[in-house]
Write an enzyme that holds these catalytic residues in place. Structure first.
Site, PDB file in Angstrom:
ATOM      1  N   GLY A  11       0.837  -1.205   0.000  1.00  0.00           N
ATOM      2  CA  GLY A  11       0.000   0.000   0.000  1.00  0.00           C
ATOM      3  C   GLY A  11       0.866   1.247   0.000  1.00  0.00           C
ATOM      4  O   GLY A  11       1.842   1.327   0.747  1.00  0.00           O
ATOM      5  N   ARG A  21      13.359  10.064  -3.553  1.00  0.00           N
ATOM      6  CA  ARG A  21      14.245  11.213  -3.828  1.00  0.00           C
ATOM      7  C   ARG A  21      15.520  11.119  -2.985  1.00  0.00           C
ATOM      8  O   ARG A  21      16.633  11.339  -3.483  1.00  0.00           O
ATOM      9  CB  ARG A  21      13.481  12.496  -3.504  1.00  0.00           C
ATOM     10  N   ARG A  72       1.144  -5.303  -5.428  1.00  0.00           N
ATOM     11  CA  ARG A  72       1.359  -6.487  -4.594  1.00  0.00           C
ATOM     12  C   ARG A  72       1.508  -7.643  -5.577  1.00  0.00           C
ATOM     13  O   ARG A  72       0.545  -8.029  -6.221  1.00  0.00           O
ATOM     14  CB  ARG A  72       0.177  -6.703  -3.649  1.00  0.00           C
ATOM     15  N   ASP A 103       5.395  -4.731   6.000  1.00  0.00           N
ATOM     16  CA  ASP A 103       5.990  -6.017   6.403  1.00  0.00           C
ATOM     17  C   ASP A 103       5.941  -7.081   5.303  1.00  0.00           C
ATOM     18  O   ASP A 103       6.863  -7.882   5.175  1.00  0.00           O
ATOM     19  CB  ASP A 103       5.402  -6.537   7.727  1.00  0.00           C
ATOM     20  N   GLY A 104       4.890  -7.066   4.486  1.00  0.00           N
ATOM     21  CA  GLY A 104       4.813  -8.016   3.371  1.00  0.00           C
ATOM     22  C   GLY A 104       5.972  -7.795   2.404  1.00  0.00           C
ATOM     23  O   GLY A 104       6.610  -8.755   1.927  1.00  0.00           O
ATOM     24  N   THR A 126       4.181   2.859   5.343  1.00  0.00           N
ATOM     25  CA  THR A 126       2.772   2.465   5.473  1.00  0.00           C
ATOM     26  C   THR A 126       2.117   3.441   6.428  1.00  0.00           C
ATOM     27  O   THR A 126       2.749   3.880   7.389  1.00  0.00           O
ATOM     28  CB  THR A 126       2.597   1.025   6.017  1.00  0.00           C
ATOM     29  N   ASP A 128      -0.129   2.709   8.466  1.00  0.00           N
ATOM     30  CA  ASP A 128      -0.651   1.996   9.646  1.00  0.00           C
ATOM     31  C   ASP A 128       0.254   2.067  10.886  1.00  0.00           C
ATOM     32  O   ASP A 128      -0.198   1.790  11.990  1.00  0.00           O
ATOM     33  CB  ASP A 128      -0.889   0.526   9.311  1.00  0.00           C
ATOM     34  N   ASP A 130       2.519   0.051  11.851  1.00  0.00           N
ATOM     35  CA  ASP A 130       2.453  -1.245  12.539  1.00  0.00           C
ATOM     36  C   ASP A 130       3.750  -2.045  12.417  1.00  0.00           C
ATOM     37  O   ASP A 130       3.732  -3.272  12.476  1.00  0.00           O
ATOM     38  CB  ASP A 130       1.277  -2.067  11.977  1.00  0.00           C
ATOM     39  N   ARG A 155     -17.475  16.576  12.894  1.00  0.00           N
ATOM     40  CA  ARG A 155     -17.967  17.121  14.171  1.00  0.00           C
ATOM     41  C   ARG A 155     -18.927  18.294  13.937  1.00  0.00           C
ATOM     42  O   ARG A 155     -19.920  18.439  14.635  1.00  0.00           O
ATOM     43  CB  ARG A 155     -16.775  17.571  15.029  1.00  0.00           C
ATOM     44  N   GLY A 171      -6.213   0.860   9.256  1.00  0.00           N
ATOM     45  CA  GLY A 171      -5.367   0.181  10.232  1.00  0.00           C
ATOM     46  C   GLY A 171      -5.831  -1.257  10.307  1.00  0.00           C
ATOM     47  O   GLY A 171      -6.616  -1.628  11.162  1.00  0.00           O
ATOM     48  N   ARG A 172      -5.348  -2.026   9.333  1.00  0.00           N
ATOM     49  CA  ARG A 172      -5.815  -3.398   9.176  1.00  0.00           C
ATOM     50  C   ARG A 172      -5.729  -4.188  10.479  1.00  0.00           C
ATOM     51  O   ARG A 172      -6.699  -4.754  10.936  1.00  0.00           O
ATOM     52  CB  ARG A 172      -4.996  -4.073   8.078  1.00  0.00           C
ATOM     53  N   GLU A 188     -15.182  10.592  21.536  1.00  0.00           N
ATOM     54  CA  GLU A 188     -15.743  10.107  22.811  1.00  0.00           C
ATOM     55  C   GLU A 188     -15.217   8.722  23.130  1.00  0.00           C
ATOM     56  O   GLU A 188     -14.900   8.401  24.261  1.00  0.00           O
ATOM     57  CB  GLU A 188     -17.272  10.021  22.708  1.00  0.00           C
ATOM     58  N   SER A 216     -23.857  15.505  20.940  1.00  0.00           N
ATOM     59  CA  SER A 216     -23.333  14.766  19.784  1.00  0.00           C
ATOM     60  C   SER A 216     -22.092  14.007  20.222  1.00  0.00           C
ATOM     61  O   SER A 216     -21.455  14.386  21.210  1.00  0.00           O
ATOM     62  CB  SER A 216     -22.972  15.731  18.662  1.00  0.00           C
ATOM     63  N   HIS A 254      -9.718   5.328   1.440  1.00  0.00           N
ATOM     64  CA  HIS A 254      -8.391   5.532   0.852  1.00  0.00           C
ATOM     65  C   HIS A 254      -7.936   6.981   0.794  1.00  0.00           C
ATOM     66  O   HIS A 254      -6.766   7.229   0.477  1.00  0.00           O
ATOM     67  CB  HIS A 254      -8.337   4.891  -0.539  1.00  0.00           C
TER      68      HIS A 254
HETATM   69  O1  F6P Z   1      -1.682   0.817   3.757  1.00  0.00           O
HETATM   70  C1  F6P Z   1      -2.236  -0.004   4.736  1.00  0.00           C
HETATM   71  C2  F6P Z   1      -3.687  -0.092   4.527  1.00  0.00           C
HETATM   72  O2  F6P Z   1      -4.098   1.216   4.415  1.00  0.00           O
HETATM   73  C3  F6P Z   1      -4.544  -0.803   5.564  1.00  0.00           C
HETATM   74  O3  F6P Z   1      -4.902  -0.025   6.652  1.00  0.00           O
HETATM   75  C4  F6P Z   1      -5.726  -1.265   4.740  1.00  0.00           C
HETATM   76  O4  F6P Z   1      -6.363  -2.359   5.303  1.00  0.00           O
HETATM   77  C5  F6P Z   1      -5.106  -1.596   3.443  1.00  0.00           C
HETATM   78  O5  F6P Z   1      -3.957  -0.774   3.322  1.00  0.00           O
HETATM   79  C6  F6P Z   1      -5.998  -1.480   2.252  1.00  0.00           C
HETATM   80  O6  F6P Z   1      -5.236  -1.444   1.100  1.00  0.00           O
HETATM   81  P1  F6P Z   1      -5.690  -1.885  -0.360  1.00  0.00           P
HETATM   82  O7  F6P Z   1      -7.058  -1.352  -0.578  1.00  0.00           O
HETATM   83  O8  F6P Z   1      -4.653  -1.257  -1.228  1.00  0.00           O
HETATM   84  O9  F6P Z   1      -5.635  -3.365  -0.381  1.00  0.00           O
END
Ligand code: F6P
Length: 324
Positions: A11, A21, A72, A103-104, A126, A128, A130, A155, A171-172, A188, A216, A254
């Site tokens: 991603g 760069r 990918r 990580d992939g 990324t 995320d 993570d 809001r 954030g998968r 909240e 709200s 996205h």
């Molecule tokens: O870049 C990480 C991430 O944004 C995750 O939070 C999300 O689940 C995933 O990519 C979705 O990516 P794609 O739609 O490209 O598979």
């Protein structure tokens, strides 16, 4: 090292261009050739390469996305695909690769190194956040700012209509975006996969919040939250139990991956790119460059892949107190 290949994979995230760069210009600074590899590992398999010099990366530090494109690649998961990729690198004379991704992408880099001995360095890219071995991945800071800006807007309409909003953020498997942007935007409640609060607790909290005079509310939900319900199912559940709430759902999606990188991400990308190339020059391989206590640090790729940068549980407490 004579010729470095650079690619972006997985991603995309804001700051990837600033990292490309940095890699290209660090190579030029040290009189090393640099080749851009298009579409991640897929481009490596197809030999989709382009020589890059300092002028090929003009005016991209401020651009979201990645000029090298990202993909990918399924083919790279097969030994045959990786062999093709290695043949192309060999033919091109590339003797070190910088992989900008998650990580992939790093798992692919490690396997590739083990099979062919090709030196590899990872730069964490990324939104995320993570990845173990860095307090910040490229794009995370920008994504936080994007999310906060969006929730600020939500809001406005939430308070005009006395509504409860569930806002789903990316954030998968990680709640970093939800937790930090949630606090920044004054949510909240914040639901993250690392900490399952349970539905009863959510009900209780929303009820309390309404009784305390709030008209709200905003609940930020990480897409990977594990309460076993989608954000729409959560809405239905709360509607059923607290019918007095008028509820809407907003999935940010996205848009969180795009946009001009923040200054923080640009500086981080510049620092990480320099370190990645100079580490390859020192004969190092199989590391990820990252930021630990504001120092650019090397972490073995193997560790970076296995671990996850942990959630700061104190932030959960802060969020709790703030929603009083
Ligand atoms: O870049 C990480 C991430 O944004 C995750 O939070 C999300 O689940 C995933 O990519 C979705 O990516 P794609 O739609 O490209 O598979």
């Amino acid at each position: 090292i004579k010729k470095v290949g650079v690619l972006t994979s997985g991603g995309d995230s804001p700051g990837m261009n600033a990292a490309i760069r940095s890699v290209v210009r660090t190579c030029a600074y040290h009189n090393i050739e640099c080749v851009g590899i298009y579409r991640g590992y897929q481009g490596m398999i197809e030999g989709d390469f382009k020589e890059m010099g300092p002028r090929s990366v003009n005016n991209i530090i401020n651009k979201g996305g990645t000029i090298l494109k990202s993909a990918r690649s399924k083919e790279f998961m097969s030994a045959e695909g990786r062999k093709k990729a290695f043949e192309h690198l060999k033919k091109e004379g590339i003797d070190g690769v910088v992989v900008i991704g998650g990580d992939g992408s790093f798992t692919g880099a490690l396997v590739f190194n083990k099979e062919f001995g090709m030196p590899v360095m990872g730069i964490p890219g990324t939104i995320d956040n993570d990845i173990f071995g860095t307090s910040h991945t490229l794009g995370y800071d920008t994504a936080l700012n994007t999310v906060v800006e969006c929730i600020d807007k939500i809001r406005d309409t939430a308070s005009s209509h006395n509504r409860l909003f569930f806002v789903e953020v990316m954030g998968r498997d990680a709640g970093h975006i939800a937790l930090n942007a949630g606090i920044g935007a004054g949510a909240e409640e914040i639901l993250i996969p690392e900490e399952d609060l349970g539905l009863d607790r959510l009900l209780e909290s929303l009820e309390k919040s309404r009784n305390s005079g709030k008209s709200s509310s905003i609940v930020v939900v990480a897409e990977g939250d594990k309460m076993g319900k989608s954000v729409f199912e959560l809405k239905d559940y709360i509607e059923e139990h607290l019918p007095e709430y008028d509820i809407r759902v907003s999935v940010l999606g996205h848009m969180q991956r795009g946009g001009a990188p923040s200054c923080f991400d640009r500086v981080l990308a510049s620092r990480l790119g320099v370190k990645a190339v100079e580490s390859l020059m020192e004969g190092k391989s199989n590391y990820m460059v990252g930021l630990i206590q504001d120092e650019v640090t090397l972490t073995p790729l193997e560790q970076a892949i296995k671990g996850h940068y942990p959630i700061d549980t104190e932030l959960l407490r802060v969020s709790d107190i703030m929603s009083t």
